[in-house]
Design a protein around this motif. Sequence first.
Motif, PDB file in Angstrom:
ATOM      1  N   GLU A   1       4.299  -3.680  -7.875  1.00  0.00           N
ATOM      2  CA  GLU A   1       4.677  -4.980  -8.182  1.00  0.00           C
ATOM      3  C   GLU A   1       3.679  -6.089  -9.286  1.00  0.00           C
ATOM      4  N   PHE A   2       2.561  -5.979  -9.089  1.00  0.00           N
ATOM      5  CA  PHE A   2       1.761  -6.382  -9.144  1.00  0.00           C
ATOM      6  C   PHE A   2       0.318  -5.954 -10.190  1.00  0.00           C
ATOM      7  N   GLY A   3       0.909  -4.738 -10.399  1.00  0.00           N
ATOM      8  CA  GLY A   3      -0.224  -4.091 -11.584  1.00  0.00           C
ATOM      9  C   GLY A   3      -1.384  -3.301 -11.143  1.00  0.00           C
ATOM     10  N   ILE A   4      -1.803  -2.934  -9.756  1.00  0.00           N
ATOM     11  CA  ILE A   4      -3.111  -2.791  -9.729  1.00  0.00           C
ATOM     12  C   ILE A   4      -3.451  -1.720 -10.270  1.00  0.00           C
ATOM     13  N   ASP A   5      -4.905  -1.683 -11.042  1.00  0.00           N
ATOM     14  CA  ASP A   5      -5.099  -0.150 -11.203  1.00  0.00           C
ATOM     15  C   ASP A   5      -5.245   1.524  -9.943  1.00  0.00           C
ATOM     16  N   GLY A   6      -5.497   2.121 -10.241  1.00  0.00           N
ATOM     17  CA  GLY A   6      -6.102   2.716  -9.046  1.00  0.00           C
ATOM     18  C   GLY A   6      -7.328   3.313  -8.198  1.00  0.00           C
ATOM     19  N   ASN A   7      -8.696   2.240  -8.633  1.00  0.00           N
ATOM     20  CA  ASN A   7      -9.732   1.965  -7.462  1.00  0.00           C
ATOM     21  C   ASN A   7      -8.826   0.636  -6.703  1.00  0.00           C
ATOM     22  N   THR A   8      -8.364  -0.079  -7.329  1.00  0.00           N
ATOM     23  CA  THR A   8      -7.739  -0.775  -6.530  1.00  0.00           C
ATOM     24  C   THR A   8      -6.198  -0.253  -5.094  1.00  0.00           C
ATOM     25  N   PHE A   9      -5.739   0.631  -5.604  1.00  0.00           N
ATOM     26  CA  PHE A   9      -4.909   1.233  -4.730  1.00  0.00           C
ATOM     27  C   PHE A   9      -5.426   1.738  -3.666  1.00  0.00           C
ATOM     28  N   LEU A  10      -6.992   2.543  -4.156  1.00  0.00           N
ATOM     29  CA  LEU A  10      -7.806   2.984  -3.193  1.00  0.00           C
ATOM     30  C   LEU A  10      -8.014   2.322  -1.891  1.00  0.00           C
ATOM     31  N   ARG A  11      -8.854   0.903  -2.537  1.00  0.00           N
ATOM     32  CA  ARG A  11      -8.995   0.475  -1.871  1.00  0.00           C
ATOM     33  C   ARG A  11      -7.591  -0.562  -0.736  1.00  0.00           C
ATOM     34  N   ALA A  12      -6.721  -1.078  -1.202  1.00  0.00           N
ATOM     35  CA  ALA A  12      -5.348  -1.007  -0.100  1.00  0.00           C
ATOM     36  C   ALA A  12      -5.314  -0.342   0.247  1.00  0.00           C
ATOM     37  N   VAL A  13      -5.015   1.191   0.407  1.00  0.00           N
ATOM     38  CA  VAL A  13      -4.803   2.627   1.691  1.00  0.00           C
ATOM     39  C   VAL A  13      -6.229   2.703   2.037  1.00  0.00           C
ATOM     40  N   THR A  14      -7.299   1.880   2.239  1.00  0.00           N
ATOM     41  CA  THR A  14      -8.554   2.429   2.786  1.00  0.00           C
ATOM     42  C   THR A  14      -8.132   1.133   4.036  1.00  0.00           C
ATOM     43  N   LEU A  15      -8.485   0.128   3.612  1.00  0.00           N
ATOM     44  CA  LEU A  15      -8.109  -1.109   4.001  1.00  0.00           C
ATOM     45  C   LEU A  15      -6.707  -0.601   5.065  1.00  0.00           C
TER      46      LEU A  15
ATOM     47  N   SER B   1       4.270   2.599  15.467  1.00  0.00           N
ATOM     48  CA  SER B   1       5.039   1.210  14.778  1.00  0.00           C
ATOM     49  C   SER B   1       3.893  -0.205  14.328  1.00  0.00           C
ATOM     50  N   ILE B   2       3.009  -0.262  15.672  1.00  0.00           N
ATOM     51  CA  ILE B   2       2.472  -1.293  15.726  1.00  0.00           C
ATOM     52  C   ILE B   2       1.600  -1.322  14.647  1.00  0.00           C
ATOM     53  N   ALA B   3       1.073  -0.018  15.016  1.00  0.00           N
ATOM     54  CA  ALA B   3      -0.285   0.422  13.841  1.00  0.00           C
ATOM     55  C   ALA B   3       0.394   0.526  12.366  1.00  0.00           C
ATOM     56  N   GLY B   4       1.487   0.882  11.662  1.00  0.00           N
ATOM     57  CA  GLY B   4       1.670   1.429  10.946  1.00  0.00           C
ATOM     58  C   GLY B   4       2.405   0.309  10.125  1.00  0.00           C
ATOM     59  N   THR B   5       2.681  -1.113  10.658  1.00  0.00           N
ATOM     60  CA  THR B   5       3.175  -2.187  10.194  1.00  0.00           C
ATOM     61  C   THR B   5       1.788  -3.115   9.954  1.00  0.00           C
ATOM     62  N   PHE B   6       1.058  -3.168  10.892  1.00  0.00           N
ATOM     63  CA  PHE B   6      -0.265  -3.911  10.530  1.00  0.00           C
ATOM     64  C   PHE B   6      -1.368  -3.137   9.378  1.00  0.00           C
ATOM     65  N   GLY B   7      -0.894  -1.566   8.678  1.00  0.00           N
ATOM     66  CA  GLY B   7      -1.893  -1.370   8.349  1.00  0.00           C
ATOM     67  C   GLY B   7      -1.286  -1.386   6.590  1.00  0.00           C
ATOM     68  N   ALA B   8       0.545  -1.395   7.121  1.00  0.00           N
ATOM     69  CA  ALA B   8       1.104  -1.319   6.047  1.00  0.00           C
ATOM     70  C   ALA B   8       1.039  -3.090   5.097  1.00  0.00           C
ATOM     71  N   ALA B   9       0.927  -4.119   5.655  1.00  0.00           N
ATOM     72  CA  ALA B   9       0.563  -5.318   5.039  1.00  0.00           C
ATOM     73  C   ALA B   9      -1.205  -5.130   4.696  1.00  0.00           C
ATOM     74  N   ALA B  10      -1.196  -4.549   5.671  1.00  0.00           N
ATOM     75  CA  ALA B  10      -3.106  -4.925   5.413  1.00  0.00           C
ATOM     76  C   ALA B  10      -3.397  -4.052   3.553  1.00  0.00           C
ATOM     77  N   ALA B  11      -3.027  -3.359   3.608  1.00  0.00           N
ATOM     78  CA  ALA B  11      -2.802  -2.429   2.589  1.00  0.00           C
ATOM     79  C   ALA B  11      -2.107  -3.654   1.026  1.00  0.00           C
ATOM     80  N   ALA B  12      -0.848  -3.375   1.400  1.00  0.00           N
ATOM     81  CA  ALA B  12      -0.008  -4.748   0.678  1.00  0.00           C
ATOM     82  C   ALA B  12      -0.465  -6.050   0.496  1.00  0.00           C
ATOM     83  N   ALA B  13      -1.887  -6.926   1.070  1.00  0.00           N
ATOM     84  CA  ALA B  13      -2.336  -7.328   0.529  1.00  0.00           C
ATOM     85  C   ALA B  13      -3.394  -7.864  -0.100  1.00  0.00           C
ATOM     86  N   CYS B  14      -4.105  -6.583   0.466  1.00  0.00           N
ATOM     87  CA  CYS B  14      -4.544  -6.248  -0.771  1.00  0.00           C
ATOM     88  C   CYS B  14      -4.402  -5.949  -1.827  1.00  0.00           C
ATOM     89  N   ALA B  15      -3.329  -5.069  -2.719  1.00  0.00           N
ATOM     90  CA  ALA B  15      -2.908  -5.387  -2.891  1.00  0.00           C
ATOM     91  C   ALA B  15      -2.725  -6.397  -3.910  1.00  0.00           C
TER      92      ALA B  15
END
Length: 249
Positions: free
Chosen positions: A73-87, A114-128
């Motif tokens: 959606e936001f056109g991030i690069d590969g480095n930002t994607f890896l940061r988002a996933v790690t976060l 689901s609790i861990a997944g929801t907070f993890g997904a939010a952090a990754a998406a928010a970073c992206a």
Amino acid sequence: ELPPGQAAERYIRERGAKGATTVAGFALTAGPIDAALANGVMAHADETDDSHNESRSHPGCAVVPAALAAGEEFGIDGNTFLRAVTLGYDIGPRVVMAMGGAAFSYESSLATHSIAGTFGAAAAAACAAGLDARQMRWALDYTAQQSSGILTWRRDTDHIEKAFVFAGMPARSGVTSAFLVKSGWNGVDDTFSGANNFFAAYAPKAQPDRLIEKLGERYEIAQTDIKKWTVGSPIQGPLDAIEVIRSKK
């Protein structure tokens, strides 16, 4: 091609095929929130995801679909994607570890996955999405409001509900949190502390300090393992034993 994947495809074809975000494995696109849901369901469909033992969660199947959807959606690069996933891996499991980790999972009917997944997904998406520090607080607040999931998934014989609880729902909810704040919504700054906070509602015995324990030194993504067998984590050991026994015949 398994039932959860077929269910995800039906949903996208019938209701969600509006948007340009990639749905993995199909010549279909959808809006980012629907794509995150479908890709999450498919990520957990055949049990080849990873496991984070201490938080009793499978971070990747929620975090990666959320990062992909927001990243596209936001056109991030590969480095930002890896940061988002790690976060995402750092944030999601730490919330459940602060709630009590494995002990909490045994004492509660709430789904740690689901609790861990929801907070993890939010952090990754928010970073992206490029949210700043205060916006990250608000994203966590909206994620706390969406945190859900109960252990009825254990009675799901077709694995469809399980894939939704572990991955599809968390990815969808996490992306939603990030997108709400990105669009200008504000929220409460401190959902993990103060009156009527997240821990008070879900885990009164929680240890909030564990949220930041060795943060920046210990990376939870390095604490995960990839399943050898396409079954739930507790069955990995018995299948190893069966393989050894059969090899000795």
